[in-house]
Write a protein that holds these residues in place. Sequence first.
Motif, mmCIF file in Angstrom:
data_model
loop_
_atom_site.group_PDB
_atom_site.id
_atom_site.type_symbol
_atom_site.label_atom_id
_atom_site.label_comp_id
_atom_site.label_asym_id
_atom_site.label_seq_id
_atom_site.Cartn_x
_atom_site.Cartn_y
_atom_site.Cartn_z
ATOM 1 N N ASP A 34 0.850 -1.183 0.000
ATOM 2 C CA ASP A 34 0.000 0.000 0.000
ATOM 3 C C ASP A 34 0.889 1.236 0.000
ATOM 4 O OD1 ASP A 34 -1.761 2.077 0.379
ATOM 5 O OD2 ASP A 34 -2.774 1.189 2.100
ATOM 6 N N ALA A 35 0.996 1.868 -1.155
ATOM 7 C CA ALA A 35 1.823 3.067 -1.290
ATOM 8 C C ALA A 35 1.029 4.343 -1.054
ATOM 9 C CB ALA A 35 2.457 3.110 -2.674
ATOM 10 N N GLY A 36 -0.231 4.190 -0.693
ATOM 11 C CA GLY A 36 -1.044 5.354 -0.403
ATOM 12 C C GLY A 36 -1.795 5.911 -1.583
ATOM 13 N N TYR A 37 -1.621 5.327 -2.755
ATOM 14 C CA TYR A 37 -2.346 5.783 -3.929
ATOM 15 C C TYR A 37 -3.799 5.335 -3.857
ATOM 16 C CZ TYR A 37 2.027 6.928 -6.247
ATOM 17 O OH TYR A 37 3.233 7.466 -6.572
#
Length: 66
Positions: free
Chosen positions: A57-60
């Motif tokens: 989860d890269a926050g995109y």
Amino acid sequence: MYWRHTAAYLDPHIRSGSSSFWAIGDVEVGLHGPKQDLETGEWDRRYAELLTRDEYDAGYRLVVAD
């Protein structure tokens, strides 16, 4: 899936399809450090644990509205 193939980000063609890099513009200078880390194996020493994950989860977020 490129988070598991970090070297792909060094390819200008790959970066041209990524909105994050497209918005930055010329990133070549900033890629010297990561390129060197990949070449020397430093990236693998620091982040090898990422390669064992099935997802990241890269926050995109993609928001779709009608």
